[in-house]
Design an enzyme around this catalytic site. Structure first.
Site, PDB file in Angstrom:
ATOM      1  N   HIS A   1     -20.380 -14.525  30.945  1.00  0.00           N
ATOM      2  CA  HIS A   1     -19.429 -14.929  30.078  1.00  0.00           C
ATOM      3  C   HIS A   1     -20.490 -15.107  28.587  1.00  0.00           C
ATOM      4  O   HIS A   1     -21.465 -15.623  28.815  1.00  0.00           O
ATOM      5  CB  HIS A   1     -18.732 -16.165  30.385  1.00  0.00           C
ATOM      6  CG  HIS A   1     -17.519 -16.585  29.658  1.00  0.00           C
ATOM      7  ND1 HIS A   1     -17.761 -17.170  28.234  1.00  0.00           N
ATOM      8  CD2 HIS A   1     -16.290 -16.654  29.531  1.00  0.00           C
ATOM      9  CE1 HIS A   1     -16.560 -17.397  27.777  1.00  0.00           C
ATOM     10  NE2 HIS A   1     -15.944 -17.096  28.576  1.00  0.00           N
TER      11      HIS A   1
ATOM     12  N   GLU B   1     -14.122  -8.826  26.404  1.00  0.00           N
ATOM     13  CA  GLU B   1     -14.066 -10.279  25.771  1.00  0.00           C
ATOM     14  C   GLU B   1     -14.849  -9.950  24.301  1.00  0.00           C
ATOM     15  O   GLU B   1     -15.946 -10.524  24.342  1.00  0.00           O
ATOM     16  CB  GLU B   1     -14.307 -11.391  26.555  1.00  0.00           C
ATOM     17  CG  GLU B   1     -13.753 -11.620  27.814  1.00  0.00           C
ATOM     18  CD  GLU B   1     -13.559 -12.789  28.090  1.00  0.00           C
ATOM     19  OE1 GLU B   1     -12.427 -13.259  28.323  1.00  0.00           O
ATOM     20  OE2 GLU B   1     -14.574 -13.775  28.297  1.00  0.00           O
TER      21      GLU B   1
ATOM     22  N   SER C   1      -8.704 -15.318  23.317  1.00  0.00           N
ATOM     23  CA  SER C   1      -7.696 -16.215  22.855  1.00  0.00           C
ATOM     24  C   SER C   1      -6.324 -15.775  23.193  1.00  0.00           C
ATOM     25  O   SER C   1      -5.124 -15.703  22.491  1.00  0.00           O
ATOM     26  CB  SER C   1      -7.519 -16.324  21.312  1.00  0.00           C
ATOM     27  OG  SER C   1      -8.841 -16.744  20.880  1.00  0.00           O
TER      28      SER C   1
HETATM   29  C1  PEP Z   1     -12.319 -17.225  27.918  1.00  0.00           C
HETATM   30  O1  PEP Z   1     -12.891 -18.199  28.318  1.00  0.00           O
HETATM   31  O2  PEP Z   1     -13.075 -16.341  28.724  1.00  0.00           O
HETATM   32  C2  PEP Z   1     -11.662 -16.920  26.851  1.00  0.00           C
HETATM   33  C3  PEP Z   1     -11.319 -15.720  26.615  1.00  0.00           C
HETATM   34  O3  PEP Z   1     -11.202 -18.069  26.094  1.00  0.00           O
HETATM   35  P1  PEP Z   1     -10.069 -18.145  25.352  1.00  0.00           P
HETATM   36  O4  PEP Z   1      -9.059 -17.566  25.841  1.00  0.00           O
HETATM   37  O5  PEP Z   1      -9.905 -19.651  25.023  1.00  0.00           O
HETATM   38  O6  PEP Z   1     -10.549 -17.313  23.993  1.00  0.00           O
END
Ligand code: PEP
Length: 259
Positions: A94, A166, A214
């Site tokens: 992450h 991500e 998000s």
């Molecule tokens: C995550 O924690 O992997 C994430 C994408 O967080 P958020 O949805 O808050 O951006």
């Protein structure tokens, strides 16, 4: 058709009592679906009590992190080996761990290897930073993150991996700029292409690629409609049981709409 996977990353939030309440609320609002798999990643401390509370047909468990050695003098760590039979997934790489805890490509590779060795599916997070995006480095960054992380695995192992795209700039922690589905799609294709080049057609087709950054109940349908996206990894929205169950319901509606 592959099951759509929705994983809620609770990050470092909720004590045991609060976590139990949230699980109860989510369980009340979602159904068991053949087409949609729901997982939650609560804190390490709450995994055990929550495992006693959930109906595993409805909710699977994921850990947010683990250490790559199976046992030994590594004060403060929890190994993949200890999580065996407790969780189905572990989030690895992450961006918060890469940035705040300085996890590099090799550490992440060793964690992915340890997950597979212990019969746990790693949810490997990859994504470029804002600076890398502006400098036109996205393709190289994704290629390096994917190929290094998978480098100890066989093609058969790779089929058990979930890759979460991500983009760092889209995560709420780091700014939360919304990524348009048209921006996400080519990266999803690129990840699958990278896997195909290294492990062949079957591994690339079997591996699940999900999106996170998000995501909430409003934006989830747009990402789920992208061809090649097999699910979502919401962070902050997963702490809100209305939003999280709505994300799950939109996945359910879409799997019924898709031919
Ligand atoms: C995550 O924690 O992997 C994430 C994408 O967080 P958020 O949805 O808050 O951006």
């Amino acid at each position: 058709m592959k099951r759509v996977l929705i994983i809620g990353n609770w990050k470092m939030n909720l004590n045991v009592h609060e976590a139990s309440i949230l699980v109860k609320r989510i369980s009340d609002l979602i159904q068991v679906h053949r087409e949609v798999e729901v997982a939650i990643a609560p804190s390490m401390l709450t995994l055990q009590p929550i495992s006693q509370q959930i109906d595993t047909r409805k909710i699977s468990l994921a850990a947010q992190n683990a250490y790559y050695k199976d046992e030994g003098a590594y004060t403060g760590e929890v190994s993949f080996n200890m999580l065996r039979n407790l969780v189905k997934y572990v989030i690895v790489g992450h961006s918060e761990r890469r940035i705040y805890f300085h996890e590099d490509l090799e550490v992440i590779r060793d964690k992915v290897t340890a997950a597979i060795r212990n019969d746990i599916s790693p949810v490997l997070c990859v994504g470029e930073s804002h600076q890398e995006k502006t400098e036109g480095e996205t393709k190289r960054v994704i290629h390096d993150q994917v190929t290094t992380a998978l480098s100890n695995l066989t093609a058969e192992d790779v089929e058990k991996v979930v890759i979460a795209y991500e983009p760092v700039w889209a995560i709420s922690t780091f700014g939360g700029e919304l990524a348009k589905p048209s921006v996400v799609k080519p990266i999803i294709d690129l990840i699958r292409y990278n896997v195909k080049e290294l492990y062949g057609e079957k591994a690339a087709a079997s591996l699940r690629i999900i999106y996170g950054g998000s995501v909430d109940d409003q934006t989830a349908p747009g990402y789920l409609e992208i061809e090649g996206v097999n699910g979502l990894l919401p962070g902050s929205a997963s702490l809100n049981y209305h939003k999280f169950s709505e994300i799950v319901n939109s996945a359910y509606r879409l799997t019924h709409k898709k031919p």
